[in-house]
Design an enzyme around this catalytic site. Structure first.
Site, short mmCIF file in Angstrom:
data_model
loop_
_atom_site.label_atom_id
_atom_site.label_comp_id
_atom_site.label_asym_id
_atom_site.label_seq_id
_atom_site.Cartn_x
_atom_site.Cartn_y
_atom_site.Cartn_z
CG HIS A 200 58.03 54.31 -65.18
ND1 HIS A 200 57.66 55.14 -64.13
CD2 HIS A 200 59.34 54.58 -65.43
CE1 HIS A 200 58.72 55.86 -63.77
NE2 HIS A 200 59.74 55.54 -64.55
CD GLU B 74 53.94 57.37 -71.57
OE1 GLU B 74 52.84 57.36 -70.98
OE2 GLU B 74 54.77 58.29 -71.46
#
Length: 200
Positions: free
Chosen positions: A110, A181
């Site tokens: 996320h 990420e």
């Protein structure tokens, strides 16, 4: 050998980061056994095919109702017998039947520091728009287990990224991907493959 199924909806940049980590040996003793997208036009499917992975589309548009789609998605996952399911930009609320079938074996990336800017309505660029509209100075990304809630599962890894003056949602999105990420998702998968993080 850790068997991984990856679920994607768009370009598959996080999928690409996983492939890079597999190719370079950052992730050892693991393989992607299937890539599933809910979007027939997702470039992620092309990435998967280029790496020789089984790549399929299971789209809700092809089913009369959500229950039939959920059942087909569960079948597509069960068929490839994954040890781990990775949600890498998968814009589908994972149904309870899949969460129950793969308890503590589903992880999600996320693009914020949970519990900030997460939950219902926070996905894709909307996360970064929220960050900029609130004026926060630090954002980042989170890898977490998936449970019945939205972005509520146990946090496995987080990495902070600074917000810079003049950032647009698109610029910030790219920085969060590059600086957080693409680093923490392969790292968590590596730790699962080595047994440092327990699943199941």
């Amino acid at each position: 050998m850790l068997r991984i199924a990856v679920c994607v909806s768009g370009g598959g940049t996080n999928l690409g980061a996983i492939y890079d980590a597999l190719d370079s040996g950052i992730i050892k003793d693991a393989q992607i056994v299937r890539v599933i997208s809910n979007n027939q036009g997702a470039y992620a499917l092309e990435r998967a095919k280029a790496h020789g992975s089984d790549a399929i589309c299971v789209s809700p548009k092809n089913f009369e109702n959500r229950d039939l789609f959920n059942a087909a998605l569960l079948d597509a996952l069960a068929e490839c017998k994954p040890d781990l399911v990775v949600l890498a930009g998968f814009l589908v609320n994972v149904p309870e039947c899949i969460i129950n079938a793969f308890t503590n074996r589903i992880i999600n990336i996320h693009p914020s520091l949970i519990p900030s800017f997460c939950g219902k309505g926070y996905y894709g660029l909307k996360v970064h728009e929220g960050v900029l509209s609130r004026g926060v100075k630090v954002t980042g990304a989170t890898v977490h287990f998936v449970d019945a809630g939205i972005d509520t599962g146990k946090i496995l890894s987080q990495k902070a990224v600074y917000v810079e003056d003049g950032d647009t949602p698109e610029v910030l999105q790219r920085r969060v991907m590059e600086q957080a990420e693409w680093i923490i998702l392969p790292d968590v998968i590596s730790k699962i493959a080595s047994g440092d993080i327990k699943i199941g």
